[in-house]
Design a protein around this motif. Sequence first.
Motif, PDB file in Angstrom:
ATOM      1  N   THR A  88      -7.865  -3.865  25.434  1.00 26.05           N
ATOM      2  CA  THR A  88      -9.312  -3.666  25.378  1.00 26.05           C
ATOM      3  C   THR A  88      -9.878  -3.672  26.789  1.00 26.05           C
ATOM      4  O   THR A  88      -9.512  -4.522  27.603  1.00 26.05           O
ATOM      5  CB  THR A  88      -9.995  -4.761  24.547  1.00 26.05           C
ATOM      6  OG1 THR A  88      -9.481  -4.724  23.213  1.00 26.05           O
ATOM      7  CG2 THR A  88     -11.512  -4.553  24.503  1.00 26.05           C
ATOM      8  N   ILE A  90     -13.614  -3.190  29.097  1.00 26.64           N
ATOM      9  CA  ILE A  90     -15.074  -3.152  29.096  1.00 26.64           C
ATOM     10  C   ILE A  90     -15.545  -2.811  30.503  1.00 26.64           C
ATOM     11  O   ILE A  90     -15.183  -3.483  31.469  1.00 26.64           O
ATOM     12  CB  ILE A  90     -15.679  -4.496  28.664  1.00 26.64           C
ATOM     13  CG1 ILE A  90     -15.222  -4.868  27.244  1.00 26.64           C
ATOM     14  CG2 ILE A  90     -17.205  -4.443  28.730  1.00 26.64           C
ATOM     15  CD1 ILE A  90     -15.628  -6.266  26.831  1.00 26.64           C
ATOM     16  N   GLN A 114     -17.118  -0.158  25.736  1.00 20.41           N
ATOM     17  CA  GLN A 114     -15.860  -0.846  25.463  1.00 20.41           C
ATOM     18  C   GLN A 114     -14.913   0.115  24.752  1.00 20.41           C
ATOM     19  O   GLN A 114     -15.327   0.866  23.870  1.00 20.41           O
ATOM     20  CB  GLN A 114     -16.092  -2.077  24.583  1.00 20.41           C
ATOM     21  CG  GLN A 114     -14.801  -2.736  24.076  1.00 20.41           C
ATOM     22  CD  GLN A 114     -15.084  -3.891  23.129  1.00 20.41           C
ATOM     23  OE1 GLN A 114     -15.562  -4.930  23.567  1.00 20.41           O
ATOM     24  NE2 GLN A 114     -14.791  -3.718  21.848  1.00 20.41           N
ATOM     25  N   SER A 116     -10.968   0.146  22.849  1.00 18.37           N
ATOM     26  CA  SER A 116      -9.832  -0.621  22.346  1.00 18.37           C
ATOM     27  C   SER A 116      -8.776   0.366  21.859  1.00 18.37           C
ATOM     28  O   SER A 116      -9.089   1.322  21.145  1.00 18.37           O
ATOM     29  CB  SER A 116     -10.252  -1.541  21.193  1.00 18.37           C
ATOM     30  OG  SER A 116     -11.217  -2.482  21.620  1.00 18.37           O
ATOM     31  N   GLN A 136     -19.144 -11.547  27.302  1.00 15.83           N
ATOM     32  CA  GLN A 136     -17.812 -11.103  27.705  1.00 15.83           C
ATOM     33  C   GLN A 136     -17.559 -11.357  29.187  1.00 15.83           C
ATOM     34  O   GLN A 136     -16.433 -11.665  29.594  1.00 15.83           O
ATOM     35  CB  GLN A 136     -17.654  -9.609  27.401  1.00 15.83           C
ATOM     36  CG  GLN A 136     -17.624  -9.252  25.927  1.00 15.83           C
ATOM     37  CD  GLN A 136     -16.343  -9.677  25.247  1.00 15.83           C
ATOM     38  OE1 GLN A 136     -15.353 -10.010  25.897  1.00 15.83           O
ATOM     39  NE2 GLN A 136     -16.351  -9.683  23.924  1.00 15.83           N
TER      40      GLN A 136
END
Length: 211
Positions: A88, A90, A114, A116, A136
């Motif tokens: 993942t 970001i 983001q 994933s 986050q």
Amino acid sequence: MLLATPKRQGKANSLYATANAVSAPLHTAFGTITLDCYSTLKMGLQSSRLVAGRCCVLGRTGMIIKAGNLIFAPRGRLLLTCSPTQVTAISISGTVHLRRHHSDEWWTLSAGAQISLSGNLPPEVRSLLPEEMDAQNAWSIGRLEARDESMASIASTFNRYNQRQIHVSPVLANRKLTGVFRLNQPEDFAMAAQTILGVRLTQTPQTLLLY
């Protein structure tokens, strides 16, 4: 091994690992990489690889970091998480270009996005709300943000990052608290809980007991 200071730049394939603390920034020719607790990074001269865990990358043109079967070229601030089944990423600021190994298809993440990816499945992309971004990014700036979070959950997070452990009695485990705390100062949280919730606090050099 607890990583406290970065090694000198220029050694190929240096392995870095953290225990219950965030690393100091690791300097490369094209930016810095900061490891979260319980994370492992392999740093080379041309690129670095996040082997496991989480890291924060401040990159500029030329920065290459890999995770799983993905290659990232960040120009800005990137949060990257790697587990055995998923990667993942970001984008906190700037842009991030990424692609799979052995592929010429590039994706671009702008700030607030983001992505994933699991194996060869199609990527899942979404935009994060400002409060999600703050949550986050908090660990990378030494902060813990609790938003109506249980005492047990907050204590568990502190205990991942500190030698001094917080113990919460079963009676208090589900009590909720909201606040912003320094991640490496569990004492401040314990005293805040004592004041706000009216609980009792007993301290030893190794523990903070709330009951």
